[in-house]
Design a protein around this motif. Structure first.
Motif, short mmCIF file in Angstrom:
data_model
loop_
_atom_site.label_atom_id
_atom_site.label_comp_id
_atom_site.label_asym_id
_atom_site.label_seq_id
_atom_site.Cartn_x
_atom_site.Cartn_y
_atom_site.Cartn_z
N LEU A 152 -18.85 4.51 4.26
CA LEU A 152 -17.77 3.64 4.73
C LEU A 152 -18.15 3.15 6.14
CD1 LEU A 152 -14.96 2.65 3.70
CD2 LEU A 152 -13.96 4.48 5.06
N GLN A 171 0.85 -1.19 0.00
CA GLN A 171 0.00 0.00 0.00
C GLN A 171 0.89 1.25 0.00
OE1 GLN A 171 -3.62 0.60 0.27
NE2 GLN A 171 -2.66 2.56 -0.25
N ASN A 192 -5.66 -4.05 -5.03
CA ASN A 192 -6.92 -3.31 -4.86
C ASN A 192 -7.31 -2.60 -6.15
OD1 ASN A 192 -7.23 -4.12 -2.29
ND2 ASN A 192 -6.77 -2.16 -1.32
N GLN A 209 -10.49 5.75 3.08
CA GLN A 209 -9.55 4.66 2.76
C GLN A 209 -8.30 5.21 2.08
OE1 GLN A 209 -11.15 1.36 0.53
NE2 GLN A 209 -9.34 0.12 0.93
N TYR A 210 -8.49 6.19 1.20
CA TYR A 210 -7.34 6.66 0.42
C TYR A 210 -6.99 8.13 0.70
CZ TYR A 210 -7.70 2.16 -1.76
OH TYR A 210 -7.73 0.80 -1.95
N HIS A 264 -18.73 3.54 -0.29
CA HIS A 264 -18.16 2.29 -0.80
C HIS A 264 -19.30 1.32 -1.05
CE1 HIS A 264 -13.60 2.15 0.31
NE2 HIS A 264 -13.93 3.23 -0.35
#
Ligand SMILES: Cc1cc2nc3c(=O)[nH]c(=O)nc-3n(C[C@H](O)[C@H](O)[C@H](O)COP(=O)(O)O)c2cc1C
Length: 228
Positions: A109, A31, A184, A58-59, A104
């Motif tokens: 999320l 990651q 991913n 998440q990002y 998501h």
């Protein structure tokens, strides 16, 4: 004395292949480093409120949105903490709370919904607002698409009905494949309906929403309730 048996060509090829496959697998799940903003701004004091902007991400791109919202509140003179919901900041110490997260698979999320559920008692006592980021609104702003995305909060409300947000911001988000592990990225490309990347965040819309929200979060009760 035992002598080592020399490695044959076949064993060498098998060993090298295993190592290469292991290396590739490790590379695929690696990651890239992502920055998740954690900020405190504003000084508080007479007439000022203490506001928490808690976010799931998440990002990292929703963290930037949370940070921008927090800075608007600071600009209005309030004391603001921006924190990840994963850090589980205690909302009990705040006069108002904003909670945001990306969509998501058509849902907020889960770490954000979990946070709201875990702290529902404290969150039902102060003004709260929600926001989300998603790629859908980066690709279309049709009313029916906005309505479909807004359903995300219908689901949150069904799970935590005693927290009643004064507003819910729906924002176009961002997706940067460079922030994803290869595994991913491949999974996302394979399963997402529209797997394009891009940064659709509209900073002007985000800041306008925060500016309009700020008095609604801070005027309740009239009295200064700041705990600094
Ligand atoms: C696994 C995954 C699932 C997603 N599902 C949706 C979705 O159902 N609808 C949508 O509009 N965007 C979806 N997105 C896009 C994200 O909501 C959007 O890129 C968001 O801004 C990312 O926020 P983050 O960088 O804070 O993680 C998805 C992104 C990922 C990585």
């Amino acid at each position: 004395m035992t002598s080592k048996k020399p490695i044959g060509r076949r064993e060498f090829i098998i060993g090298a292949s295993v190592l290469a496959a292991g290396g590739l697998a490790a590379l695929a799940v690696q990651q890239p480093a992502i920055a998740f903003p954690t900020e405190t701004c504003g000084v508080g004091g007479s007439g000022r409120r203490k506001i928490l902007v808690a976010y799931g991400s998440q990002y990292g791109t929703t963290g930037d949105v949370a940070d921008a919202i927090g800075r608007v509140f600071c600009g209005a003179g309030h004391r603001v903490d921006v924190a990840q919901v994963k850090a589980d900041p205690d909302p009990a110490g705040y006069d108002a709370v904003v909670i945001g997260a990306p969509v998501h698979a058509d849902a907020w999320l889960s770490e954000a919904t979990t946070y709201v559920g875990d702290h529902h008692a404290a969150l039902s006592r102060v003004p709260v607002a929600y926001f989300l980021t998603c790629m859908t609104l980066g690709l279309t702003q049709q009313p029916e698409d906005r309505a479909r995305i807004a359903e995300v909060f219908t689901a949150v409300h069904a799970q935590v009905p005693d927290v009643q947000p004064v507003d819910a911001g729906l924002f176009a988000g961002a997706l940067d494949f460079g922030r994803m592990s290869l595994a991913n990225q491949l999974m996302y490309r394979a399963f997402a309906e529209d797997s394009t990347e891009g940064d659709h965040r509209d900073w002007s819309a985000i800041r306008s929403w925060a500016a309009a929200l700020q008095p609604r979060l801070t005027s309740a009760g009239g009295e200064t309730r700041t705990r600094s």
